[in-house]
Structure formats: C-alpha cells, structure tokens
Write a protein that holds these residues in place. Structure first.
Motif, mmCIF file in Angstrom:
data_model
loop_
_atom_site.group_PDB
_atom_site.id
_atom_site.type_symbol
_atom_site.label_atom_id
_atom_site.label_comp_id
_atom_site.label_asym_id
_atom_site.label_seq_id
_atom_site.Cartn_x
_atom_site.Cartn_y
_atom_site.Cartn_z
ATOM 1 N N HIS A 19 1.046 -14.643 5.101
ATOM 2 C CA HIS A 19 0.536 -13.655 6.036
ATOM 3 C C HIS A 19 0.839 -12.264 5.493
ATOM 4 N N VAL A 20 -0.211 -11.496 5.217
ATOM 5 C CA VAL A 20 -0.066 -10.157 4.667
ATOM 6 C C VAL A 20 -0.448 -9.132 5.731
ATOM 7 N N LEU A 21 0.401 -8.140 5.894
ATOM 8 C CA LEU A 21 0.126 -7.023 6.782
ATOM 9 C C LEU A 21 -0.393 -5.873 5.924
ATOM 10 N N ALA A 22 -1.658 -5.484 6.135
ATOM 11 C CA ALA A 22 -2.273 -4.394 5.376
ATOM 12 C C ALA A 22 -2.315 -3.143 6.254
ATOM 13 N N VAL A 23 -1.759 -2.038 5.730
ATOM 14 C CA VAL A 23 -1.620 -0.806 6.504
ATOM 15 C C VAL A 23 -2.334 0.328 5.771
ATOM 16 N N ASP A 24 -3.357 0.892 6.411
ATOM 17 C CA ASP A 24 -4.074 2.012 5.799
ATOM 18 C C ASP A 24 -4.817 2.750 6.899
ATOM 19 N N ASP A 25 -4.773 4.081 6.874
ATOM 20 C CA ASP A 25 -5.479 4.855 7.890
ATOM 21 C C ASP A 25 -6.988 4.908 7.624
ATOM 22 N N SER A 26 -7.414 4.522 6.440
ATOM 23 C CA SER A 26 -8.837 4.498 6.102
ATOM 24 C C SER A 26 -9.424 3.122 6.431
ATOM 25 N N SER A 27 -10.417 3.107 7.321
ATOM 26 C CA SER A 27 -11.025 1.824 7.688
ATOM 27 C C SER A 27 -11.707 1.174 6.491
ATOM 28 N N VAL A 28 -12.264 1.961 5.589
ATOM 29 C CA VAL A 28 -12.912 1.415 4.395
ATOM 30 C C VAL A 28 -11.870 0.750 3.490
ATOM 31 N N ASP A 29 -10.772 1.453 3.241
ATOM 32 C CA ASP A 29 -9.723 0.879 2.385
ATOM 33 C C ASP A 29 -9.090 -0.360 3.017
ATOM 34 N N THR A 46 -4.567 -6.321 9.816
ATOM 35 C CA THR A 46 -4.671 -4.928 9.407
ATOM 36 C C THR A 46 -4.300 -4.017 10.569
ATOM 37 N N VAL A 47 -3.647 -2.919 10.231
ATOM 38 C CA VAL A 47 -3.347 -1.870 11.205
ATOM 39 C C VAL A 47 -3.620 -0.520 10.550
ATOM 40 N N ASP A 48 -3.812 0.514 11.400
ATOM 41 C CA ASP A 48 -4.238 1.810 10.877
ATOM 42 C C ASP A 48 -3.123 2.840 10.711
ATOM 43 N N SER A 49 -1.864 2.426 10.931
ATOM 44 C CA SER A 49 -0.766 3.385 10.762
ATOM 45 C C SER A 49 0.554 2.657 10.529
ATOM 46 N N ARG A 91 14.185 -6.559 5.908
ATOM 47 C CA ARG A 91 14.371 -6.120 4.523
ATOM 48 C C ARG A 91 13.923 -7.118 3.467
ATOM 49 N N GLY A 92 13.818 -8.398 3.821
ATOM 50 C CA GLY A 92 13.386 -9.394 2.843
ATOM 51 C C GLY A 92 11.884 -9.439 2.618
ATOM 52 N N ILE A 93 11.126 -8.678 3.399
ATOM 53 C CA ILE A 93 9.667 -8.675 3.247
ATOM 54 C C ILE A 93 9.289 -7.764 2.075
ATOM 55 N N PRO A 94 8.586 -8.303 1.077
ATOM 56 C CA PRO A 94 8.136 -7.446 -0.032
ATOM 57 C C PRO A 94 7.146 -6.396 0.480
ATOM 58 N N VAL A 95 7.288 -5.170 -0.023
ATOM 59 C CA VAL A 95 6.395 -4.073 0.351
ATOM 60 C C VAL A 95 5.720 -3.556 -0.912
ATOM 61 N N VAL A 96 4.404 -3.468 -0.864
ATOM 62 C CA VAL A 96 3.617 -2.921 -1.963
ATOM 63 C C VAL A 96 2.966 -1.637 -1.462
ATOM 64 N N ILE A 97 3.104 -0.568 -2.244
ATOM 65 C CA ILE A 97 2.531 0.727 -1.887
ATOM 66 C C ILE A 97 1.240 0.922 -2.689
ATOM 67 N N MET A 98 0.227 1.492 -2.035
ATOM 68 C CA MET A 98 -1.033 1.835 -2.710
ATOM 69 C C MET A 98 -1.265 3.338 -2.578
ATOM 70 N N SER A 99 -1.901 3.923 -3.587
ATOM 71 C CA SER A 99 -2.263 5.332 -3.505
ATOM 72 C C SER A 99 -3.399 5.619 -4.474
ATOM 73 N N SER A 100 -4.220 6.599 -4.121
ATOM 74 C CA SER A 100 -5.277 7.032 -5.041
ATOM 75 C C SER A 100 -4.734 8.088 -6.003
ATOM 76 N N PRO A 122 -8.870 2.588 -6.697
ATOM 77 C CA PRO A 122 -9.230 1.426 -5.898
ATOM 78 C C PRO A 122 -8.492 0.172 -6.385
ATOM 79 N N VAL A 123 -7.992 -0.596 -5.431
ATOM 80 C CA VAL A 123 -7.272 -1.827 -5.748
ATOM 81 C C VAL A 123 -8.286 -2.853 -6.252
#
Length: 137
Positions: A19-29, A46-49, A91-100, A122-123
């Motif tokens: 189960h992956v939680l994807a967080v991005d304020d851009s609906s397209v991303d 997915t959540v927006d914030s 704290r055991g949940i891996p976190v991956v950061i994305m940025s343009s 783009p990923v």
C-alpha cells in the motif's frame, strides 16, 4: 476520508498487498504517480497535502511506502519526512521525495533525514520499479 475507506482491500489479499500513499498538491502529478504504481500492482491512496497524509496515517498506519512531492503549500514533503521519521509509530515507513527541481543540497538534506530516495519529476516507470524493488527486500 470515505474515499479512503472505499479503497481498502478485501479478503486475504490485504496481508501481502503493498500500500503506497502518494502525496502531491498537483492533481496531474498525483494521477501520473498513481497510474505508475497501480500498473506495478500496488494499492495506492492519494492525498493532496502533507497535512492530509499525516491525518490518514493516524487512521491507517498500514502503509508500505510514502511517495511525496517536495514543494507543497502549508507543509513540504521534507516536513512530512521529518514528522514520519520522528514518530515511533511511523518511522519504519520508507519515504520517497519527488521534485521537479534538481537542487543537490536539498536532495542531500532529504536523504540525510532518512528519505529512501529522491526522484526527479517527471517520474518514470523505471524510477518506480527501482524504488519499489528496494522496498520489497
């Protein structure tokens, strides 16, 4: 949060489902990363914030990985990373950061704070495969 409850797995598949939680304020991303993850057969919420991500994690801590945008209003992905890593429950949940934006000191700071990886947008499908294969180990 009702859309989240509706996304839950049914039956015995929940125990082995990633189960992956994807967080991005851009609906397209959000849509792009969700599609990439779902094509790899992962369950995605997915959540927006970052604030909504923390709320959701309080209700549903059974998240296998968080993938979050760096720049978001109110709370950055870096702030979310720090809150997750400071929490004994999360704290055991891996976190991956994305940025343009390819900013080396920002990338280094995120990795030093415990980010699993830092992806440039783009990923690509290969990015998702690499991150998720490491997470499966």
């Amino acid at each position: 949060m009702s859309s989240f409850r509706g996304a839950k797995a049914t039956g015995g598949e929940a125990a082995q489902e990633i189960h992956v939680l994807a967080v991005d304020d851009s609906s397209v991303d959000r849509a792009v990363i969700a599609k990439l993850l779902r094509s790899s057969k992962y369950r995605v919420t997915t959540v927006d914030s970052a604030k909504r991500a923390l709320e959701l994690l309080g209700l549903e801590p059974n998240v296998s990985m968080i993938i979050t945008d760096y720049w978001m209003p109110e709370m950055t992905g870096y702030d979310l990373l720090k809150r997750v890593k400071e929490s004994s429950k999360l704290r055991g949940i891996p976190v991956v950061i994305m940025s343009s934006e390819n900013v080396p000191n920002r990338i280094s700071r995120c990795l030093e704070e415990g980010a699993e990886d830092f992806l440039l947008k783009p990923v690509r499908p290969s990015d998702v495969s690499r991150v998720c294969s490491r997470m499966m180990r």
